[in-house]
Scaffold this motif. Structure first.
Motif, short mmCIF file in Angstrom:
data_model
loop_
_atom_site.label_atom_id
_atom_site.label_comp_id
_atom_site.label_asym_id
_atom_site.label_seq_id
_atom_site.Cartn_x
_atom_site.Cartn_y
_atom_site.Cartn_z
N THR A 1 17.12 12.48 9.18
CA THR A 1 16.42 13.58 8.50
C THR A 1 15.69 13.10 7.24
OG1 THR A 1 18.14 15.08 9.27
CG2 THR A 1 16.75 15.86 7.50
N ALA A 2 16.30 12.20 6.48
CA ALA A 2 15.75 11.81 5.19
C ALA A 2 14.53 10.90 5.31
CB ALA A 2 16.82 11.12 4.35
N ALA A 3 14.49 10.01 6.28
CA ALA A 3 13.38 9.05 6.37
C ALA A 3 12.03 9.73 6.57
CB ALA A 3 13.66 8.03 7.47
N PRO A 4 11.89 10.68 7.51
CA PRO A 4 10.58 11.34 7.62
C PRO A 4 10.22 12.17 6.38
CG PRO A 4 11.92 11.83 9.55
CD PRO A 4 12.79 11.11 8.58
N LEU A 5 11.25 12.74 5.74
CA LEU A 5 10.96 13.51 4.53
C LEU A 5 10.46 12.61 3.40
CD1 LEU A 5 13.91 16.07 4.53
CD2 LEU A 5 11.51 16.47 5.13
N LEU A 6 11.07 11.43 3.28
CA LEU A 6 10.56 10.48 2.28
C LEU A 6 9.15 10.01 2.64
CD1 LEU A 6 13.60 8.25 1.31
CD2 LEU A 6 12.11 9.51 -0.22
N GLY A 7 8.91 9.80 3.93
CA GLY A 7 7.56 9.44 4.37
C GLY A 7 6.56 10.54 4.03
N LEU A 8 6.98 11.78 4.22
CA LEU A 8 6.12 12.91 3.87
C LEU A 8 5.87 12.97 2.36
CD1 LEU A 8 4.62 15.43 4.81
CD2 LEU A 8 6.77 16.69 4.59
N LEU A 9 6.91 12.64 1.59
CA LEU A 9 6.72 12.57 0.14
C LEU A 9 5.69 11.50 -0.21
CD1 LEU A 9 7.55 13.47 -2.69
CD2 LEU A 9 9.38 11.76 -2.59
N GLY A 10 5.76 10.36 0.47
CA GLY A 10 4.75 9.32 0.26
C GLY A 10 3.36 9.80 0.63
N THR A 11 3.27 10.61 1.68
CA THR A 11 1.97 11.18 2.06
C THR A 11 1.43 12.07 0.95
OG1 THR A 11 2.59 11.15 4.39
CG2 THR A 11 0.84 12.66 3.76
N ILE A 12 2.27 12.91 0.42
CA ILE A 12 1.83 13.83 -0.64
C ILE A 12 1.41 13.05 -1.88
CG2 ILE A 12 2.64 15.63 -2.21
CD1 ILE A 12 4.38 16.61 0.16
N LEU B 1 0.82 -1.21 0.00
CA LEU B 1 0.00 0.00 0.00
C LEU B 1 0.85 1.26 0.00
CD1 LEU B 1 -2.92 -0.72 2.50
CD2 LEU B 1 -3.10 -0.21 0.07
N GLY B 2 2.04 1.17 0.56
CA GLY B 2 2.89 2.35 0.71
C GLY B 2 3.37 2.94 -0.60
N GLY B 3 3.31 2.19 -1.67
CA GLY B 3 3.71 2.72 -2.97
C GLY B 3 5.22 2.68 -3.16
N TRP B 4 5.68 3.39 -4.18
CA TRP B 4 7.08 3.36 -4.56
C TRP B 4 8.00 3.96 -3.52
CZ3 TRP B 4 9.71 7.89 -4.84
CH2 TRP B 4 8.95 9.06 -4.92
N GLY C 1 -5.40 5.53 -1.55
CA GLY C 1 -4.45 6.65 -1.56
C GLY C 1 -4.17 7.17 -0.17
N VAL C 2 -5.22 7.22 0.66
CA VAL C 2 -5.03 7.66 2.05
C VAL C 2 -4.19 6.64 2.81
CG1 VAL C 2 -6.21 8.17 4.22
CG2 VAL C 2 -7.12 9.05 2.06
N ALA C 3 -4.45 5.36 2.57
CA ALA C 3 -3.65 4.31 3.22
C ALA C 3 -2.19 4.41 2.80
CB ALA C 3 -4.21 2.94 2.87
N GLN C 4 -1.96 4.67 1.52
CA GLN C 4 -0.58 4.84 1.04
C GLN C 4 0.08 5.99 1.78
OE1 GLN C 4 -0.21 5.45 -3.18
NE2 GLN C 4 1.91 6.09 -3.03
#
Length: 197
Positions: free
Chosen positions: A104-115, A13-16, A139-142
């Motif tokens: 620093t990078a992991a939460p930013l990538l997670g935020l990118l996944g949120t967007i 579900l998390g996507g790419w 999409g919300v789950a991703q």
């Protein structure tokens, strides 16, 4: 077994974004285990304070080797000890910069996944007024899965980074005390040798 299928489903579900997050997690675990082994093997404190029973690459043995036979001038021995201590600090800190970057990078990538997930959800709402409920919830789950995984990776890595950074600071203090004691003993021996002659 059902738990593992739930984890696999969450990753799907998390996507790419899950792929780079997985690489960051693997890098963080690799560095953490490597540093733990290095600290256990080369920086543990001897039980009886005898540095000669330690492995050849142990930090105390490396510092002790800079004393040489004691015939060099004190200023030269001090310079050698400082250079060895700097090299030890670099060796023991190896890879910590990458842990700090992952924090620093992991939460930013997670935020990118949120967007990306939210954009996917909003695109499915469409201009026709037709809504695909399963697509929107996917999409919300991703978005939620990517954010959660990024935060978990950052938290675990932050604890490892802080632990090893603090260990480096304490080790440098211990090495300074060890070197000062050895230099003090050497000075005293030279003064006593000079007074005897």
């Amino acid at each position: 077994m059902n738990d593992w299928s739930g984890v696999a489903e969450a990753f799907m579900l998390g996507g790419w974004v899950i792929y780079p997050l997985s690489l960051l997690a693997i890098a963080a675990l690799t560095i953490t285990f490597d540093r733990a082994y290095v600290w256990w093997r080369y920086a543990r404190t001897p039980r009886d304070g005898d540095a000669s029973a330690l492995p050849g690459r142990h930090v105390l043995r490396r510092l002790d080797a800079q004393m040489g036979d004691g015939n060099l001038p004190i200023w030269r021995i001090e310079a050698q000890i400082e250079a060895a201590a700097s090299q030890i600090e670099r060796d023991m800190s190896r890879g910590l910069w990458l842990l700090e970057t992952i924090v620093t990078a992991a939460p930013l990538l997670g935020l990118l996944g949120t967007i990306v997930g939210m954009m996917h959800s909003f695109r499915l709402i469409g201009g026709d007024g037709l809504v695909n409920p399963s697509g929107v919830s996917g999409g919300v789950a991703q978005a939620l899965v990517a954010t959660a995984i990024g935060l978990v990776i950052a938290l675990v890595t932050l604890f490892a980074f802080n632990y090893f950074s603090r260990r480096v600071e304490r080790l440098m203090d211990e090495l300074e005390m060890f070197a000062n004691k050895r230099l003090g003993d050497l000075r005293l021996a030279r003064e006593n040798g000079g007074a005897a002659s």
